[in-house]
Design an enzyme around this catalytic site. Structure first.
Site, short mmCIF file in Angstrom:
data_model
loop_
_atom_site.label_atom_id
_atom_site.label_comp_id
_atom_site.label_asym_id
_atom_site.label_seq_id
_atom_site.Cartn_x
_atom_site.Cartn_y
_atom_site.Cartn_z
N PHE A 1 0.66 -0.83 -0.31
CA PHE A 1 0.30 -0.33 -0.05
C PHE A 1 0.74 1.28 -0.33
O PHE A 1 1.88 1.50 0.79
CB PHE A 1 -0.67 0.03 0.64
N ASP A 2 0.65 2.13 -1.16
CA ASP A 2 0.74 3.95 -0.65
C ASP A 2 0.27 4.09 0.21
O ASP A 2 -0.62 3.51 1.23
CB ASP A 2 0.78 3.90 -2.15
N LYS A 3 0.55 5.35 1.65
CA LYS A 3 0.01 5.99 2.48
C LYS A 3 -1.18 6.26 1.72
O LYS A 3 -2.09 6.50 2.10
CB LYS A 3 1.24 6.47 3.40
N LEU B 1 4.24 1.28 1.96
CA LEU B 1 6.02 1.95 0.76
C LEU B 1 5.18 3.50 1.21
O LEU B 1 4.37 4.22 0.39
CB LEU B 1 5.20 1.29 -0.34
#
Length: 188
Positions: free
Chosen positions: A20-22, A157
């Site tokens: 996951f991107d934040k 990530l």
């Protein structure tokens, strides 16, 4: 949800890891300024930040512009350059302005770096620091919990600081964190 082809569902059933991107994925992407620390009160810090950030489409930039749009600014730069994933460099009458991450501005000091995410320097002199935060997206904790219970490894990530990433990961149940990643690093 539109799924093209049955093979996609088959592949999904074999998933072992989800990355996951934040910002905008696990968090809502609506940043608020927790603190703006100014060391040089002679500078129109908020106007400078607004004028730099309005050149970017990044969620942080959009949030800062939304927050600072009431700032009275007659400030303009002769040249503005965005360095993706790092910050801005701007010039006006021989003065250099830099706004971005601690790494981009070569900021040192663990306490300073752990408390603030963005910094403004004028002619290489630190004049301001911002602490910003966004909120966990509704449903993110439940999704991560579901994936973890399915024995699917979850990974965070992000380009954000290690401290912020670890805080978000802990709150929603992610164990693996890759922080302070530039856009090219994320792709790799």
């Amino acid at each position: 949800i539109l799924i093209k082809g049955g093979s996609t569902i088959e592949l999904f059933s074999k998933t072992k890891k989800v990355v996951f991107d934040k910002t905008g994925t696990l968090t809502n992407g609506e940043f608020i300024i927790n603190e703006l620390k100014i060391w040089d009160n002679q500078q129109p810090v908020e106007a400078i930040i607004y004028e730099l950030e309005k050149h970017s489409s990044h969620p942080i930039a959009k949030s800062l512009c939304k927050h600072l749009n009431k700032v009275n600014t007659n400030f303009a730069f002769q040249k503005v350059e965005e360095i993706k994933g790092k910050g801005f460099i701007a010039y006006d009458d021989g003065t250099e302005y830099k706004f971005g991450s601690a790494k981009f501005l070569s900021i040192t000091g663990d306490k300073l770096i752990s408390n603030y995410q963005l910094f403004l320097s004028i002619n290489s002199e630190l004049v301001a620091a911002l602490s910003i935060n966004d909120q966990i997206m509704e449903g993110a904790k439940g999704l991560v919990s579901f994936l973890n219970h399915q024995n699917i490894e979850t990974v965070l990530l992000s380009g954000d600081t290690k401290q912020k990433c670890e805080s978000v990961a802990k709150e929603i149940g992610i164990n693996t964190v890759y922080a302070q990643q530039l856009p090219d690093d994320k792709i790799e």
